[in-house]
Design an enzyme around this catalytic site. Sequence first.
Site: not given
Length: 323
Positions: A51, A199-203
């Site tokens: 990263y 978990p947020l679908g990449r926002g």
Amino acid sequence: MLGDDLEVSEIGLGCMGMSEFYGARDDEGSRQTLTAALDLGATFWDTADMYGSYHNEQFIGDFISGMSNKPVIATKFGIVRRPGAYARSIDNSAEYIRSSCEGSLKRLGIERIDLYYVHRLDPKVPIEDTMATLSELVKEGKIAHIGLCEVSARTLERACSVHPVAAVQSEYSLWTLDVEKEVLAMCRHLGVGFVAYSPLGRGFLTGKYRENTKFETDDVRALLPRFEADAMARNIAIVDEVTMIAARIGCTPAQLCLAWLLAQGEEVVPIPGTKKIHYLNENCEAPKIKLNTVDLAQLQQVIRRTPIFGERYTPEGMKGVNV
Ligand SMILES: NC(=O)c1ccc[n+]([C@@H]2O[C@H](COP(=O)([O-])OP(=O)(O)OC[C@H]3O[C@@H](n4cnc5c(N)ncnc54)[C@H](OP(=O)(O)O)[C@@H]3O)[C@@H](O)[C@H]2O)c1
């Protein structure tokens, strides 16, 4: 709890976006977010050597330096990049694992990594060999627990025959349900924890983006099929459904996404990613939302009747999942 004995917070913190992939860096904002995460008890932090091409580990290492009560740190090895480039190769050779581990320990400024994941499997190296090397690192006290990302149920089973695996980390959310086919059941069968990334679908599932959103070139979403204009125009349907249910329950769509994951079982630990305090605050409230059977059934119906368009990775990236 992940596996037999790795205690982690109910909601973790994905630190990837603090270094790259979701737009410009904001080091000061990210430091404030890390401080707030400690205050809120979100003490399970997720990073990887790749990263920001080592930036993320160094950033966290600098932040936790001198702290007596450090957060639980999970990091990863295996994806090899040229600094600044997105192109990558995979290496799980014993020499590479050992040198990566030394590098991560140094950048993070710790003596032992709490959870060390294989970021992607190297098709040239049998999982048994990779696990044997990692098992030696456990014996040497350099890592405490072993994790695997995006593995198939069969690979997980083979890995566990060599050494216990504390957690599988794969993408899991209301629009990415692949792990429900086999992997989650195998985790439960073998007593392995499950860490849900993106978990947020990449926002996207938060409703922050609409069908006409354009991602900049420094944003990985610009490369992902699911975020292409045509796909987003169709995928907005699930966002609207989630937003409506969240409004009925009295929470935000992000909180609903996280509460739904928490309701899947004790072994599931979501690690929403953010570099912003206000998102962190919102996400950390999610465990207070207890979904009842009506809420869960309604979400299940939404999942069943709402097709999702576009793969979650590029064709090259898809080769690295469920292997
Ligand atoms: N093992 C793997 O292969 C793998 C792959 C991907 C990710 N991960 C790990 O999983 C972590 C989480 O995944 P992720 O960061 O991809 O996905 P995510 O949590 O689904 O989404 C992150 C995005 O959502 C935004 N966001 C966060 N909370 C929000 C809220 N309450 N309302 C509106 N927007 C919100 C963030 O914005 P800001 O950026 O503006 O804060 C960011 O753009 C990563 O940080 C990384 O550590 C692992």
